[in-house]
Design an enzyme around this catalytic site. Structure first.
Site, PDB file in Angstrom:
ATOM      1  N   ASN A  84       0.754  -1.203  -0.059  1.00  0.00           N
ATOM      2  CA  ASN A  84      -0.113   0.204   0.033  1.00  0.00           C
ATOM      3  C   ASN A  84       0.850   1.340  -0.060  1.00  0.00           C
ATOM      4  OD1 ASN A  84      -1.755   2.069   0.439  1.00  0.00           O
ATOM      5  ND2 ASN A  84      -2.091   1.306   2.667  1.00  0.00           N
ATOM      6  N   TRP A  85       1.105   1.979  -1.031  1.00  0.00           N
ATOM      7  CA  TRP A  85       1.832   3.151  -1.324  1.00  0.00           C
ATOM      8  C   TRP A  85       1.324   4.427  -0.536  1.00  0.00           C
ATOM      9  CZ3 TRP A  85       5.182   3.666  -6.474  1.00  0.00           C
ATOM     10  CH2 TRP A  85       5.939   2.517  -6.621  1.00  0.00           C
ATOM     11  N   LYS A  86       0.175   4.083  -0.192  1.00  0.00           N
ATOM     12  CA  LYS A  86      -0.820   5.440   0.493  1.00  0.00           C
ATOM     13  C   LYS A  86      -0.482   6.672  -0.849  1.00  0.00           C
ATOM     14  CE  LYS A  86       0.339   3.402   4.883  1.00  0.00           C
ATOM     15  NZ  LYS A  86       0.361   3.560   6.274  1.00  0.00           N
ATOM     16  N   HIS A 110      -9.568   1.090   4.897  1.00  0.00           N
ATOM     17  CA  HIS A 110      -8.264   1.246   5.584  1.00  0.00           C
ATOM     18  C   HIS A 110      -8.621   2.126   6.489  1.00  0.00           C
ATOM     19  CE1 HIS A 110      -4.204   2.460   6.490  1.00  0.00           C
ATOM     20  NE2 HIS A 110      -3.660   1.257   5.858  1.00  0.00           N
ATOM     21  N   GLU A 117      -6.858   4.401   7.957  1.00  0.00           N
ATOM     22  CA  GLU A 117      -6.832   5.727   7.676  1.00  0.00           C
ATOM     23  C   GLU A 117      -7.988   6.348   7.085  1.00  0.00           C
ATOM     24  OE1 GLU A 117      -2.967   5.348   5.587  1.00  0.00           O
ATOM     25  OE2 GLU A 117      -2.079   4.902   7.449  1.00  0.00           O
ATOM     26  N   GLU A 164      -5.239  -5.203  10.422  1.00  0.00           N
ATOM     27  CA  GLU A 164      -4.551  -4.243  10.731  1.00  0.00           C
ATOM     28  C   GLU A 164      -4.607  -3.378  12.056  1.00  0.00           C
ATOM     29  OE1 GLU A 164      -2.465  -3.002   6.736  1.00  0.00           O
ATOM     30  OE2 GLU A 164      -4.169  -1.790   7.201  1.00  0.00           O
ATOM     31  N   GLY A 206       2.523   1.881  10.594  1.00  0.00           N
ATOM     32  CA  GLY A 206       3.355   3.152  10.533  1.00  0.00           C
ATOM     33  C   GLY A 206       4.098   3.520  12.112  1.00  0.00           C
ATOM     34  N   SER A 242       3.477  -2.289  10.403  1.00  0.00           N
ATOM     35  CA  SER A 242       4.998  -2.412  10.630  1.00  0.00           C
ATOM     36  C   SER A 242       5.417  -3.936  10.220  1.00  0.00           C
ATOM     37  CB  SER A 242       5.169  -1.824  12.094  1.00  0.00           C
ATOM     38  OG  SER A 242       4.449  -0.499  12.373  1.00  0.00           O
ATOM     39  N   GLY A 266       2.853  -1.179   4.229  1.00  0.00           N
ATOM     40  CA  GLY A 266       2.744   0.219   3.797  1.00  0.00           C
ATOM     41  C   GLY A 266       4.310   0.693   3.412  1.00  0.00           C
ATOM     42  N   GLY A 267       4.592   1.373   4.601  1.00  0.00           N
ATOM     43  CA  GLY A 267       6.196   1.818   4.256  1.00  0.00           C
ATOM     44  C   GLY A 267       7.101   0.811   3.806  1.00  0.00           C
TER      45      GLY A 267
HETATM   46  C1  PEP Z   1      -0.882   0.190   5.752  1.00  0.00           C
HETATM   47  O1  PEP Z   1      -0.679   1.161   5.378  1.00  0.00           O
HETATM   48  O2  PEP Z   1      -1.619  -0.794   5.761  1.00  0.00           O
HETATM   49  C2  PEP Z   1       0.394  -0.363   6.775  1.00  0.00           C
HETATM   50  C3  PEP Z   1       0.225  -1.592   7.185  1.00  0.00           C
HETATM   51  O3  PEP Z   1       1.525   0.308   7.027  1.00  0.00           O
HETATM   52  P1  PEP Z   1       2.712   0.209   7.419  1.00  0.00           P
HETATM   53  O4  PEP Z   1       3.174  -1.213   7.191  1.00  0.00           O
HETATM   54  O5  PEP Z   1       3.742   1.299   7.084  1.00  0.00           O
HETATM   55  O6  PEP Z   1       2.547   0.154   9.143  1.00  0.00           O
END
Ligand code: PEP
Length: 243
Positions: A9-11, A93, A95, A163, A169, A202, A223-224
């Site tokens: 997920n590049w957000k 998600h 967010e 999640e 994050g 994470s 994500g990251g």
């Molecule tokens: C996400 O955005 O779904 C996520 C899990 O982010 P991260 O891996 O950065 O915690």
């Protein structure tokens, strides 16, 4: 047994120059025995899908509207995402639930729209830290699952990502036992036991293998660590090596 999936997920990250990461991913880290999906911002879907054409890399979106067309300035409909080359769409998600007030009923309606357009709905659920501290995790995720999942969801049309909001994050992750407890509970509650259950929050190269060794974890939503081909490639390799 459900299919394994590494989803990125590049957000709200990524310009055209970052498509070089896709070239590196395809060159150095694929093919894979697991399915691999990247969900870039909508502005990059068509270009990324063109890059991925003829490879096993799948491209997805991060949200869609419930309607197929109409007067909804700034929104994107599921058929438009499919037309641009997307195969999946992330829905619900945390967010979006937090920033845009999206509730589970809306997520289910978006998932129905995604299914109608032929997209796989990747539905996210997870508890806040306050809910975990209050001992409400299993009740919260079970209710979110029930309310977010359309009646007709199958393994072919739907993926679930657990999640924990407090793990996204932050560099913090639940214990192996805590992830296992949630995934075992979700598996038992799924209408189709073959629906893939991802863990997200994470995930990075250093913890991927121990997370993928947990029963009922079929992959990850990342994500990251999905932004750089080397990091995401290491996570894909850990998923390939699991089971
Ligand atoms: C996400 O955005 O779904 C996520 C899990 O982010 P991260 O891996 O950065 O915690």
């Amino acid at each position: 047994m459900p299919r394994k999936l590494a989803a990125g997920n590049w957000k709200m990250n990524g310009l055209a120059a970052d498509l070089a990461q896709i070239d590196a991913l395809l060159r150095d880290h694929m093919p894979s025995t697991a399915e691999v999906l990247i969900c870039p911002p909508a502005t990059l879907i068509a270009a990324m899908a063109a890059r991925a054409h003829g490879t096993a890399l799948q491209v997805g979106a991060q949200d869609c509207h419930t309607a197929a067309t109409g007067a909804h300035t700034g929104d994107i409909a599921a058929p438009m995402l499919a037309d641009a080359g997307a195969s999946h769409v992330i829905l619900g998600h945390s967010e979006r639930r937090a920033d845009h007030g999206e509730g589970s009923a809306l997520v289910a309606a978006k998932a129905r729209a995604a299914h109608t357009a032929g997209l796989v709905a990747l539905i996210c659920i997870g508890e806040t830290e306050a809910q975990r501290d209050a001992g409400q995790t299993l009740a919260v995720v079970t209710e979110q699952l029930r309310e977010s999942l359309p009646e007709a969801a199958t393994a072919a049309s739907t993926v679930i990502a657990y999640e924990p909001v407090w793990a996204i994050g932050t560099g913090r992750t639940p214990s192996i036992e805590q992830i296992a407890e949630v995934h075992d509970t979700l598996r038992a509650a799924l209408p189709d036991p073959e629906i893939a259950l991802l863990y997200g929050g994470s995930v990075k190269p250093s913890n991927a293998a121990e997370i993928f060794a947990i029963g009922n974890v079929d992959g990850a939503l990342v994500g990251g660590a999905s932004l750089k081909a080397a990091d995401f490639g290491a996570i894909i390799a850990a998923l390939d090596a699991s089971r």
